[in-house]
Design an enzyme around this catalytic site. Structure first.
Site, PDB file in Angstrom:
ATOM      1  N   HIS A 253       1.117  -1.279  -0.027  1.00 58.48           N
ATOM      2  CA  HIS A 253      -0.100  -0.005  -0.051  1.00 58.48           C
ATOM      3  C   HIS A 253       1.010   1.252   0.011  1.00 58.48           C
ATOM      4  O   HIS A 253       0.456   2.331  -0.278  1.00 58.48           O
ATOM      5  CB  HIS A 253      -1.081  -0.037   1.313  1.00 58.48           C
TER       6      HIS A 253
ATOM      7  N   ASP B 134       0.526  -7.747   1.482  1.00 56.74           N
ATOM      8  CA  ASP B 134       0.889  -6.208   1.559  1.00 56.74           C
ATOM      9  C   ASP B 134       2.378  -5.917   1.830  1.00 56.74           C
ATOM     10  O   ASP B 134       2.797  -5.008   2.362  1.00 56.74           O
ATOM     11  CB  ASP B 134       0.266  -5.598   2.937  1.00 56.74           C
TER      12      ASP B 134
ATOM     13  N   SER C 144       4.416   2.817   7.925  1.00 55.73           N
ATOM     14  CA  SER C 144       4.474   1.760   7.246  1.00 55.73           C
ATOM     15  C   SER C 144       5.445   1.243   6.252  1.00 55.73           C
ATOM     16  O   SER C 144       5.958   2.114   5.578  1.00 55.73           O
ATOM     17  CB  SER C 144       3.217   2.052   5.971  1.00 55.73           C
TER      18      SER C 144
END
Length: 505
Positions: A137, A167, A246
């Site tokens: 992402h 992911d 992230s």
């Protein structure tokens, strides 16, 4: 006695002054300043301070060493994308009812394209020659990825491959002799052990936070937004993780990589005590597959299933199928794929899977992790209940196409390469809206070539490379063995016609 009191007066005076100074400093530096973004805190008692110092001394030394090892290997990633495109000047009225001035289609007007920062995240260097692991992402939709090291040196990165199911994404920069982190065995991680989270939260580069492992094997139903077969087996930590973290590193006190920070559980969008990381064993398997084959080799059991731990899902299934299945732990098989591994091994609808090898299966995510972290051709021992009796059978896993051999990018179908499937439009729909061709985009994968040019589920693709398309076979015929730039003309949900392109992978 008087003499002793006189001797104590100076010490008492110093104590009063020190206490007043501390009290004033606490008030001045933010304990009462609730509007300040940053606050300073002090212990209420001296015993609190010495107790903390006594217990944290050894751990603090470990944190310093781990931080020195980790920070140089964690990078900042900036995602750039083209925000404008070549779009026709047609609007909803023109498309569906025709131009009132008799001109059915106006000439497309070329809009200037400009690469704009779409977002920022983190990444971890995992080899001295520039391989970097991050989240899918973080890089989704990018036309350019800019990587900045902790020493502020910047590079344009190449995207090697992605896996929306976990992911995970793999990038590469052209450099040698880089600092990097080694993968640790995440199966050995224990709940309660100390960890550090390192990343670039909210633009604050090279930020280190500490905490413990709060739980293992967490599923939070997050990746279903970007994958039809999500694998969630997160490490949960209370180390502070915020937007921008992230793709960053979760490491043990030895500075070894035990996870890739991916998500937070928050009502505000900021840290509230719960962060989640992809365990290193799963991340390493994905990276190895991408480097060796260009895509992830994932095994499938070959079943459709019902998560018995999800009471709402069980109730809906019972209502739709007029059954009386009881909510419990385990995964109930509702159907088996023809010629799949499960059918070959004798599994059938109604069986309840309770264990795969040594992994207890309590819910769907346990099963997806136990099977999805393996490759086609691998064998697993599946324990299941049939009519209340426990049985075990060996299943040879296959891929989604029913193969037990590995595939490369060259073996992928057209729809797999571009990341979307297509359904034909009904003739009535075409007639009602004045279309002569078109297919509906379905199951568009986040970060895929179709997603990068702005196509999402239910957009209508009219033409590809100037040729009308009316079925998925049309799309496959046009792009089969095609190399070069692909031009796609599509209609969005506002009725606007857009033409954008990508290079065929």
């Amino acid at each position: 006695m008087k003499n002793n009191l006189k001797k104590l007066i100076p010490y008492a005076f110093v104590g009063v002054i020190s206490g007043a100074t501390t009290f004033g400093a606490i008030n001045y530096f933010g304990v009462k300043n609730h509007d300040s973004e940053f606050s300073y805190f002090a212990p209420k008692k001296n015993t609190d301070a010495s107790f903390a110092s006594f217990n944290m001394a050894g751990v603090g030394d470990d944190f310093v060493k781990a931080a020195k090892m980790t920070v140089p290997a964690v990078v900042s990633i900036k995602n750039f994308s083209n925000r404008t495109s070549q779009r026709s000047d047609q609007d909803l009225f023109d498309l569906f009812f025709g131009n009132p001035f008799g001109n059915n289609q106006r000439q497309p007007q070329q809009q200037p394209q400009q690469e704009m920062p779409r977002g920022m995240g983190s990444g971890v260097i995992i080899s001295p020659d520039g391989y970097i692991i991050s989240n899918n992402h973080v890089i989704a939709g990018a036309t350019k990825l800019e990587v900045q090291l902790s020493n502020k040196k910047t590079y344009v990165a190449n995207l090697v491959g992605t896996d929306p199911t976990t992911d995970i994404a793999l990038l590469k920069i052209e450099e040698k002799g880089l600092p990097y982190l080694n993968f640790a065995n995440s199966d050995n991680v224990e709940v309660g052990q100390w960890v550090l989270a390192v990343g670039n939260p909210m633009g604050l580069n090279s930020t280190v936070t500490a905490g413990i492992v709060s739980a293992k094997g967490r599923s939070i139903d997050l990746l279903s937004q970007q994958s039809r077969t999500p694998i969630e087996n997160f490490i949960q930590t209370d180390a502070a993780i915020n937007p921008g973290n992230s793709g960053g590193a979760l490491v043990n006190p030895n500075g070894e990589l035990i996870g890739i920070n991916s998500a937070i559980s928050s009502k505000t969008g900021y840290y509230e005590g719960y962060g989640f990381a992809v365990p290193s064993n799963l991340a390493r398997k994905v990276v190895e597959d991408i480097k060796k084959f260009g895509l992830v080799q994932r095994g499938f059991l070959g079943v459709r299933s019902l998560d018995l731990s999800d009471t709402r899902q069980v109730a809906q299934y019972n209502q739709q199928n007029k059954t009386n299945i009881k909510a419990n732990e385990g995964v109930y098989i509702t159907d088996v794929t023809a010629k799949g591994g499960a059918e070959d091994a004798g599994l059938r609808p109604g069986d309840i899977i309770t264990k795969v090898d040594n992994t207890v299966i309590s819910n769907y995510y346990d099963l997806s992790f136990a099977v999805g972290s393996k490759r086609p051709g691998d064998k697993v021992a599946v324990t299941y209940l049939r009519n209340g009796k426990e049985n075990t059978t060996n299943v040879t896993l296959k891929d989604e196409k029913g193969n037990t051999t590995f595939r490369s990018k060259a073996d992928l179908s057209v729809t797999e390469k571009i990341g979307a499937e297509f359904e034909p439009l009904s003739e009535k729909f075409k007639t009602d809206y004045g279309l002569t061709s078109g297919v509906i985009a379905k199951n568009v994968l986040d970060g895929s070539e179709m997603a990068k040019i702005g196509i999402v589920d239910n957009y209508i693709v009219i033409e590809i490379n100037g040729k009308p398309v009316n079925s998925q076979k049309d799309v496959e015929k046009i792009l089969d063995k095609y190399q070069g730039n692909v031009q796609v003309k599509y209609v969005d949900d506002f009725g606007r016609i857009t033409t954008r392109g990508f290079k065929m992978p």
